[in-house]
Design a protein around this motif. Structure first.
Motif, mmCIF file in Angstrom:
data_model
loop_
_atom_site.group_PDB
_atom_site.id
_atom_site.type_symbol
_atom_site.label_atom_id
_atom_site.label_comp_id
_atom_site.label_asym_id
_atom_site.label_seq_id
_atom_site.Cartn_x
_atom_site.Cartn_y
_atom_site.Cartn_z
ATOM 1 N N UNK B 26 3.422 1.216 -8.840
ATOM 2 C CA UNK B 26 2.829 1.253 -7.503
ATOM 3 C C UNK B 26 2.524 2.678 -7.035
ATOM 4 N N UNK B 30 -1.179 4.443 -6.597
ATOM 5 C CA UNK B 30 -1.563 4.914 -5.269
ATOM 6 C C UNK B 30 -1.877 6.408 -5.308
ATOM 7 N N UNK B 31 -1.130 7.097 -6.156
ATOM 8 C CA UNK B 31 -1.402 8.515 -6.356
ATOM 9 C C UNK B 31 -2.824 8.723 -6.878
ATOM 10 N N UNK B 34 -5.185 8.139 -4.183
ATOM 11 C CA UNK B 34 -5.195 9.202 -3.166
ATOM 12 C C UNK B 34 -6.242 10.246 -3.500
ATOM 13 N N UNK B 35 -6.355 10.531 -4.796
ATOM 14 C CA UNK B 35 -7.226 11.632 -5.198
ATOM 15 C C UNK B 35 -8.685 11.309 -4.922
ATOM 16 N N UNK B 36 -9.090 10.060 -5.149
ATOM 17 C CA UNK B 36 -10.516 9.741 -5.018
ATOM 18 C C UNK B 36 -10.754 8.481 -4.209
ATOM 19 N N UNK B 37 -9.709 7.986 -3.546
ATOM 20 C CA UNK B 37 -9.893 6.769 -2.768
ATOM 21 C C UNK B 37 -9.088 6.837 -1.499
ATOM 22 N N UNK B 38 -8.385 5.782 -1.183
ATOM 23 C CA UNK B 38 -7.691 5.727 0.097
ATOM 24 C C UNK B 38 -6.212 5.381 -0.041
ATOM 25 N N UNK B 39 -5.646 5.681 -1.194
ATOM 26 C CA UNK B 39 -4.184 5.640 -1.341
ATOM 27 C C UNK B 39 -3.569 4.270 -1.093
ATOM 28 N N UNK B 40 -4.225 3.221 -1.570
ATOM 29 C CA UNK B 40 -3.603 1.912 -1.374
ATOM 30 C C UNK B 40 -3.654 1.006 -2.595
ATOM 31 N N UNK B 43 -0.139 -0.337 -3.739
ATOM 32 C CA UNK B 43 0.503 -1.338 -2.890
ATOM 33 C C UNK B 43 -0.331 -2.611 -2.798
ATOM 34 N N UNK B 44 -1.646 -2.471 -2.840
ATOM 35 C CA UNK B 44 -2.471 -3.682 -2.836
ATOM 36 C C UNK B 44 -2.094 -4.603 -3.998
#
Ligand SMILES: Nc1ncnc2c1ncn2[C@@H]1O[C@H](COP(=O)(O)OP(=O)(O)O)[C@@H](O)[C@H]1O
Ligand SMILES: Nc1ncnc2c1ncn2[C@@H]1O[C@H](COP(=O)(O)OP(=O)(O)O)[C@@H](O)[C@H]1O
Ligand SMILES: [Mg+2]
Ligand SMILES: [Mg+2]
Ligand SMILES: [Mg+2]
Ligand SMILES: [Mg+2]
Lengths: 331, 212, 331, 212
Positions: B26, B30-31, B34-40, B43-44
């Motif tokens: 997870x 998410x990491x 974070x770099x190229x999206x929205x950090x989820x 968890x999704x």
């Protein structure tokens, strides 16, 4: 990073309950969902206007539920599109038989889930239309992107569609004015800090003390460009020029402007931007019909702002200034 | 072809293994997001697959097709975002290839149907830096290994999983054209796609379970 | 630390200009001052209601200027009381001959400057009254302090006094209801982070990632106590208990509540507090008549919140729900 | 008693020196105010005394009394906060002790009137951890040195300045009872009062100028 929460997994649920506790007479939460609707939904004889998307943009979306704006708003997890089944529940709860307009921000997740929901609702003989807001000029609309994002300009679309529906207009007409608003609005944003999602608990991206991100979206994504810190005036000039370039308006055009805070920005700073924005648009020969300033479409605790300009004609002006009575906006 | 009850058990075990793995990964996913999206993304998927595994855990009634469909439907209603309809919707719609149970042939059919549905819904071609980049080489390799090389299914799936890894690596040096990463333009170059990565992780778990 | 400003010395001036650009029809800025008044001030036949204090609390103070609330608001430097001469200018501009009520928050700077201004205005034969808001229960009112501070409860006082004045009541009456509100309101706040003043550019105090400050004021002062980080529910319980202890209300008492954000707190978190607040007050047998949630009295970019509870009777309820039309609050 | 024009020059020079010093100490004073107040004492005073120095800089007309009064009035309208009325109002009202010019006697009278006014307006007794704690020993020492010990004014003022420093140090270990620091309760113990500190700095500059 600290947050006023109990459990990162319960944020959306508890936020919605707290909102309901604040507006018990105006709002109703659909059982077992993260969907909020007008207490009196569906409003008979009226086209339903619904929106939704990830949470973390408060007061968007549910803050704009009420007379003259939205009938329903679905809240996904933080920065995650709501699921199609909940969107469908919302559409059903907001349909009085006159059909439902979905105001969707252009993100693949949102679009795909709303499309699925629309198909599900259509199976129940509900007439559903989708308008897709894509006001963010930071992202070029080309074959090489999934199109421009929907950001703060969405508020104007909610307002216009909501006002038209409140007049008793038919779905076609409501859809037409929503698209007219979409065609005439452009936005660009800046971040001074990253936001911190409850789940990750740390900044989504690192931004040193002497740099900023230009062209950010509203989900804590990095922007299109990282540049050295600038003054408020320089930032305003940059954002406004990009927005005006995109809109390419004639001199004398009347406009509505919005300086939108990203959640962690003191209001004083938003007014400092607005001061410059009004100078710039007036230098371009544009006529500000109205200027909005505030936190309308946020990214949790991000420090930063976006600037939106919309060209308005008599029809849009009338709809934008029509009465609205919602938790976050009263006109 | 294994016994039907064993197939159902395998599906439940696979769902459980995938859910566990995605929980473990997870933060990493998410990491990446974070770099190229929205950090989820982490968890999704962790939320969704846990719910999916739970949904089938005690279901002793359903056919394999129904179990797989249930997994898809649960993902649709629990994941959200872009990956929800992509994973969930595609699993749901591809599930009908298992009408006659899970065989080598029906698995190839499932894989193709799944890939088609992802491409159809997401409108992403190869090289757009999405899950499609991991999925396509995996599906092509799987199909060829079974149909042309006539390898045993397990070997074929191991090759497919290795191909998926190649696809994941391929997403690093290219510019995104779809998904949130596309908003970054050239800045997306040099980062690994989260959805391609999760696709590969899931395949690794399916391989483990199949191997047992 | 980055801010959307041009020059730390021009923050207040440029903020006021930007505010004026947003509300040109409602507001007017007195020449060569940081005083904002209603565009149509003085309103003839009406008692003037004025307030003011340091800047950095936006939308307080000028955001509450308008029909049914304030006639004028003076903005000092960030967190610094306005000077007596500007307060006097404001009082003069808002006096229609019916006298002026000054709503002052209990800080020595504010009180001393308003007193001096009141003396100056009295010399011009303007009848001036002062009410001093001191709703912060974190600070004990004893010989050993300069008394309790005025914080978010001030908004209710503005509202009540403004509504009474709008009814055409006389200065005595307006003063009476303002004091009634003051006597029945209590607040306590928490900070998760310090704020950053434009001048200093760094946090006023250091607050590690696992600690919070309880009993903070609204000027970036440290609080009365530093404790380990707690959950939103625990924080809400703590603040609410302190507030209720102070008010000591009877069961069945009707109350108005306010969850106020300090500027950098996402709205979602305020709703999470409100959810718990309503549970707690209801466990105490109190009846929530209305619940407000939002950024009313901020401390720049501070993350944190305050909880306010006010006991209301029929008179106060009527005044609190009377029409108001201001940039920051529309009722 | 020096010539009147020389007195005005001395006042202007003093105002200038104080303004410079407070600009230099701006960050330090604000630092002190951060710990137990609201982080603005340095900028409040720097802004105010700069304006006051400017206000008298080119004023060749006014009497010493008028100049001092002008300094007070400017402080009132430029400082704000608690220190504005305290410094400005007290200087303004004490200025009338200079009606007959600046002498050793009128300086003592000024000092006493100034202290009275600060105490009157701020309602702070000794030991409340405010500027009064620096001011009181300074004024008492000054008065005794001149009136009892009959020391030369400069020596007397030097002793008074040293006494102010003692007062500043005295504010550290005590609990505040007035001003924003009082909100901190026991937590104010261990911190030095900003207003006492600025009072001492100002006296140091007055001493420098008088010494020239
Ligand atoms: N149009 C698309 N086609 C195929 N895959 C996509 C598309 N858009 C996004 N994806 C995949 O989805 C992943 C992101 O999923 P997730 O983070 O859960 O959703 P969201 O982007 O809505 O936050 C990306 O890494 C990418 O692999
Ligand atoms: N009631 C008072 N009596 C005497 N001095 C006071 C009083 N209140 C505050 N002060 C002095 O004022 C100083 C703070 O001034 P300043 O920071 O400029 O104003 P504010 O407290 O309004 O921000 C304190 O350090 C203290 O010495
Ligand atoms: Mg997402
Ligand atoms: Mg994502
Ligand atoms: Mg101050
Ligand atoms: Mg101070």
């Amino acid at each position: 990073m600290k947050k006023l929460i109990n459990d990162s997994e319960a944020v959306v649920d508890e936020m919605l309950d707290g909102m309901l506790a604040a507006y018990p007479e105006q709002l109703r939460r659909l059982d077992d969902t993260e969907v909020m609707v007008r207490a009196d939904a569906p409003v008979s004889g009226k086209v339903g206007i619904v929106s939704g998307g990830g949470s973390g943009h408060e007061p968007t979306h549910a803050g704009f539920i009420g007379d003259g704006m939205l009938d329903g708003a679905a809240a996904g997890e933080v920065f995650t599109s709501p699921t199609a089944d909940q969107l469908n529940d919302m559409i059903e709860a907001c349909d009085s038989g006159e059909g439902v307009l979905c105001v969707v921000k252009n993100y693949e997740g949102d679009v795909m889930n709303f499309e699925t929901a629309g198909e599900m609702a259509a199976m129940e003989d509900i007439e559903v239309r989708q308008v897709v807001v894509n006001d963010d000029v930071a992202v070029e609309d080309s074959l090489y992107t999934s199109g421009r994002r929907g950001v703060a300009g969405t508020i104007f679309v909610h307002k216009v569609a909501g006002a038209k529906a409140a007049e008793g207009a038919e779905l076609d007409e409501v859809e037409r004015v929503a698209n007219k608003m979409i065609d005439n609005v452009a936005t660009m944003g800046v971040a001074l800090t990253s936001c911190v999602t409850p789940d990750k608990g740390e900044p989504t991206f690192d931004l040193p003390d002497d740099e900023i991100e230009l062209g950010i979206g509203i989900h804590g994504e990095p922007g299109t460009e990282r540049v050295d810190m600038m003054s408020a005036d320089e930032i305003t000039d940059h954002l406004t020029e990009k927005v005006l370039e995109d809109l390419d308006l004639d001199e004398g055009q009347e406009i509505l402007t919005l300086v939108n805070g990203m959640g962690g920005t003191p209001q004083s700073e938003l007014f400092i931007l607005n001061r410059r924005l009004q100078e710039v648009v007036s230098d371009h020969g544009l006529e500000t019909w109205d200027a909005w300033v505030g936190d309308y479409m946020t990214s949790l605790d991000m420090m930063g702002a976006s600037i939106t300009v919309a060209a308005v004609d008599e029809e849009l002006k009338e709809l934008l200034s029509a009465d609205a009575d919602t938790p976050a906006l009263t006109v | 072809m294994v016994d039907e009850p064993t197939q159902q058990e395998a599906i439940r075990a696979a769902a459980e293994a995938v859910a566990d793995r995605l929980e473990d990964e997870k933060e990493y996913l998410t990491e990446l997001d974070s770099a190229i999206g929205d950090a989820d993304h982490g968890s999704n998927l962790a939320r969704g697959f846990r719910a999916a595994a739970d949904a089938v855990a005690d279901d002793e009634e359903s056919t394999p097709e129904e179990l797989v469909k249930k997994i898809g439907v649960t993902l649709i209603s629990k994941v959200g975002g872009a990956s929800g309809p992509l994973y969930g919707g595609s699993i749901m719609s591809a599930s009908q290839t298992f009408e006659e149970g899970v065989t080598a042939e029906s698995s190839v059919a499932f894989a193709e149907a799944y890939l088609d549905k992802v491409k159809d819904r997401g409108d992403a071609q190869l090289g757009a830096k999405t899950m499609v980049d991991a999925l396509t080489p995996a599906v092509h390799t799987f199909k060829k290994s079974i149909e042309v090389d006539e390898l045993p299914p397990l070997t074929a799936f191991a090759k497919a999983t290795a191909a998926a890894e190649r696809g994941v690596e391929y997403t690093v040096p290219i510019r995104a054209q779809k998904g949130r990463a596309s908003y970054l333009g050239w800045r997306s170059v040099g980062h690994q796609d989260p959805g391609a990565t999760s696709t590969w992780f899931i395949m690794q778990e399916l391989l483990e379970v199949a191997d047992d």
